[in-house]
Design a protein around this motif. Sequence first.
Motif, mmCIF file in Angstrom:
data_model
loop_
_atom_site.group_PDB
_atom_site.id
_atom_site.type_symbol
_atom_site.label_atom_id
_atom_site.label_comp_id
_atom_site.label_asym_id
_atom_site.label_seq_id
_atom_site.Cartn_x
_atom_site.Cartn_y
_atom_site.Cartn_z
ATOM 1 N N ARG A 1 14.324 -4.385 2.577
ATOM 2 C CA ARG A 1 13.007 -3.912 2.146
ATOM 3 C C ARG A 1 12.191 -5.108 1.685
ATOM 4 O O ARG A 1 12.692 -5.993 0.992
ATOM 5 C CB ARG A 1 13.118 -2.920 0.994
ATOM 6 N N SER A 2 10.929 -5.113 2.071
ATOM 7 C CA SER A 2 10.013 -6.151 1.614
ATOM 8 C C SER A 2 9.100 -5.539 0.565
ATOM 9 O O SER A 2 8.424 -4.539 0.817
ATOM 10 C CB SER A 2 9.183 -6.690 2.779
ATOM 11 N N CYS A 3 9.103 -6.139 -0.614
ATOM 12 C CA CYS A 3 8.279 -5.637 -1.716
ATOM 13 C C CYS A 3 7.266 -6.698 -2.149
ATOM 14 O O CYS A 3 6.953 -6.850 -3.330
ATOM 15 C CB CYS A 3 9.165 -5.218 -2.888
ATOM 16 N N VAL A 4 6.770 -7.462 -1.175
ATOM 17 C CA VAL A 4 5.717 -8.429 -1.456
ATOM 18 C C VAL A 4 4.466 -7.687 -1.891
ATOM 19 O O VAL A 4 3.722 -8.141 -2.766
ATOM 20 C CB VAL A 4 5.436 -9.298 -0.213
ATOM 21 N N GLY A 5 4.214 -6.544 -1.245
ATOM 22 C CA GLY A 5 3.182 -5.602 -1.665
ATOM 23 C C GLY A 5 3.914 -4.314 -1.987
ATOM 24 O O GLY A 5 5.022 -4.356 -2.542
ATOM 25 N N PRO A 6 3.351 -3.145 -1.640
ATOM 26 C CA PRO A 6 4.115 -1.899 -1.743
ATOM 27 C C PRO A 6 5.363 -2.024 -0.870
ATOM 28 O O PRO A 6 5.299 -2.542 0.245
ATOM 29 C CB PRO A 6 3.149 -0.842 -1.192
ATOM 30 N N CYS A 7 6.506 -1.588 -1.362
ATOM 31 C CA CYS A 7 7.767 -1.777 -0.645
ATOM 32 C C CYS A 7 7.760 -1.078 0.718
ATOM 33 O O CYS A 7 7.343 0.082 0.833
ATOM 34 C CB CYS A 7 8.938 -1.265 -1.477
ATOM 35 N N VAL A 8 8.190 -1.826 1.747
ATOM 36 C CA VAL A 8 8.306 -1.268 3.092
ATOM 37 C C VAL A 8 9.666 -1.651 3.649
ATOM 38 O O VAL A 8 10.204 -2.711 3.344
ATOM 39 C CB VAL A 8 7.189 -1.788 4.025
ATOM 40 N N LYS A 9 10.221 -0.769 4.464
ATOM 41 C CA LYS A 9 11.505 -1.047 5.094
ATOM 42 C C LYS A 9 11.272 -1.804 6.392
ATOM 43 O O LYS A 9 10.390 -1.462 7.180
ATOM 44 C CB LYS A 9 12.257 0.250 5.368
ATOM 45 N N LEU A 10 12.062 -2.836 6.614
ATOM 46 C CA LEU A 10 11.977 -3.599 7.846
ATOM 47 C C LEU A 10 12.955 -3.010 8.861
ATOM 48 O O LEU A 10 14.148 -2.870 8.564
ATOM 49 C CB LEU A 10 12.319 -5.079 7.596
ATOM 50 N N GLU A 11 12.463 -2.655 10.023
ATOM 51 C CA GLU A 11 13.308 -2.051 11.048
ATOM 52 C C GLU A 11 14.082 -3.154 11.777
ATOM 53 O O GLU A 11 13.526 -3.894 12.577
ATOM 54 C CB GLU A 11 12.458 -1.250 12.037
ATOM 55 N N LEU A 12 15.374 -3.249 11.506
ATOM 56 C CA LEU A 12 16.188 -4.343 12.024
ATOM 57 C C LEU A 12 16.942 -4.004 13.298
ATOM 58 O O LEU A 12 17.595 -4.873 13.886
ATOM 59 C CB LEU A 12 17.205 -4.785 10.956
ATOM 60 N N GLY A 13 16.885 -2.766 13.707
ATOM 61 C CA GLY A 13 17.608 -2.395 14.927
ATOM 62 C C GLY A 13 19.107 -2.335 14.739
ATOM 63 O O GLY A 13 19.870 -2.509 15.694
ATOM 64 N N GLY A 14 19.554 -2.113 13.511
ATOM 65 C CA GLY A 14 20.979 -1.940 13.255
ATOM 66 C C GLY A 14 21.773 -3.216 13.089
ATOM 67 O O GLY A 14 23.004 -3.162 12.999
ATOM 68 N N VAL A 15 21.130 -4.362 13.032
ATOM 69 C CA VAL A 15 21.885 -5.608 12.882
ATOM 70 C C VAL A 15 22.365 -5.777 11.446
ATOM 71 O O VAL A 15 21.814 -5.213 10.507
ATOM 72 C CB VAL A 15 21.031 -6.840 13.276
ATOM 73 N N ARG A 16 23.391 -6.560 11.286
ATOM 74 C CA ARG A 16 23.874 -6.919 9.956
ATOM 75 C C ARG A 16 23.199 -8.228 9.564
ATOM 76 O O ARG A 16 23.200 -9.200 10.308
ATOM 77 C CB ARG A 16 25.395 -7.084 9.966
ATOM 78 N N VAL A 17 22.627 -8.251 8.360
ATOM 79 C CA VAL A 17 21.815 -9.373 7.903
ATOM 80 C C VAL A 17 22.675 -10.594 7.622
ATOM 81 O O VAL A 17 23.695 -10.514 6.933
ATOM 82 C CB VAL A 17 21.033 -8.989 6.634
ATOM 83 N N GLY A 18 22.250 -11.736 8.146
ATOM 84 C CA GLY A 18 22.908 -13.003 7.861
ATOM 85 C C GLY A 18 22.048 -13.888 6.991
ATOM 86 O O GLY A 18 22.422 -14.243 5.888
ATOM 87 N N GLN A 19 20.852 -14.233 7.449
ATOM 88 C CA GLN A 19 19.949 -15.125 6.733
ATOM 89 C C GLN A 19 18.601 -14.439 6.521
ATOM 90 O O GLN A 19 18.156 -13.674 7.375
ATOM 91 C CB GLN A 19 19.717 -16.408 7.536
ATOM 92 N N VAL A 20 17.975 -14.753 5.386
ATOM 93 C CA VAL A 20 16.653 -14.219 5.090
ATOM 94 C C VAL A 20 15.814 -15.322 4.483
ATOM 95 O O VAL A 20 16.292 -16.098 3.650
ATOM 96 C CB VAL A 20 16.728 -13.028 4.102
ATOM 97 N N GLY A 21 14.546 -15.400 4.886
ATOM 98 C CA GLY A 21 13.648 -16.391 4.312
ATOM 99 C C GLY A 21 12.240 -15.838 4.233
ATOM 100 O O GLY A 21 11.814 -15.061 5.097
#
Length: 389
Positions: free
Chosen positions: A171-191
């Motif tokens: 979820r990105s909460c830079v503004g109002p929180c929104v879910k990022l649609e990742l297509g089912g991948v498992r998260v490795g890196q975030v920036g």
Amino acid sequence: MSAWRAAVLLVVVAAGAACGKSASAPDVTPPPEDMAGAPAPEDTHAGAPEDAAPIDGLAAAEEVEDELAASAWELSAPLPIPAPTEVAGACIADLVEEYDPLVPIGVKGRVLELCRGSDERSEPTCWRLDLDQATLAKTRATKDAKARLRGESPEVVPAGIEIARDRRSVRSCVGPCVKLELGGVRVGQVGLAGERVFVASEILFDDTLGEKRAVQVFDARSGKRLFELSYETLESECPVFHWAGEMLYAELGVCAGPGAFGVFFDGTRGARVGTLGGQAQSDAAYGVVPIVLPSGEVAFREQYGHAIFFHDGKTGAHLRTLNISKALTADDEGRPLGEPEGGWMRLATTADGKPELLVGHGGFDRDRILLVDPTAASVTRVLKLGACP
């Protein structure tokens, strides 16, 4: 053929045989802001960009020996290096004799904290180096320092970004929180950079898992996907990503070896716009981490410490190279004897508020720290640590 060229070409062939394809550029979410840097093994020409001809076998490798482009740092004349300033105070036992890297834990004001000792059975040793007074004093290892030396530093998630426990959603909460649609991948890196966030899938080597392997860039406010780059397209199964200003920087390498080169992608469209060092044959990028300067320029310490590359943080264009190779101890044939896995670079601020780069090396050069003025493009001082008698 020179011994050095032969060694390079042999590694290229071995890397090609092991991976079955050329390597490309990688980048991972770094630990804390002063990340110690991934180990930087020996540089090779493996992982040449797509415009480099494939090398099949020793005979073919020998035929293209003369066609191998010079490393990017060699295109700039070496800078003069000032005579070392001897550091007073504490000494460091077996400073260059033992393989025990000095790890920069952090910079506070004009003090750099250095530690060494990765053996879990013993307490690490740490020092505080006053950059202006050129003095070194022993200090206690902090909890963060101990974790860093053991390789247990906690993941640093950018403020405003939330990763689910199963690492299947963000979820990105830079503004109002929104879910990022990742297509089912498992998260490795975030920036996160400004209002754009990249999410790179976990590095997996088992094709039977059927997992998607890609880096995706989103608008951090709306959650809209801006672009996606598959690892297959990047020709690297283990890429590492960083934001370099507004550019997405990727270190692409062969997973079983140190050969890697850096590539810049437009942070909005995903178009490839340049390579680290400003030329196609840009190697020596393994473990290289970008440092964003107040000016918006981005600085990179070349893998072996031969140079510092400066790139435009908005376009990725190569701006200049500071060739600092004269600061490295060389053998009788002029080849540096340093160990890349012991090298690092950090950003400091001078007493009058100007940016300053601190550059450390490994091996026989572990006893020297360079102070570099990125604005004046010069090495202003070399601090020489003292070894215990």
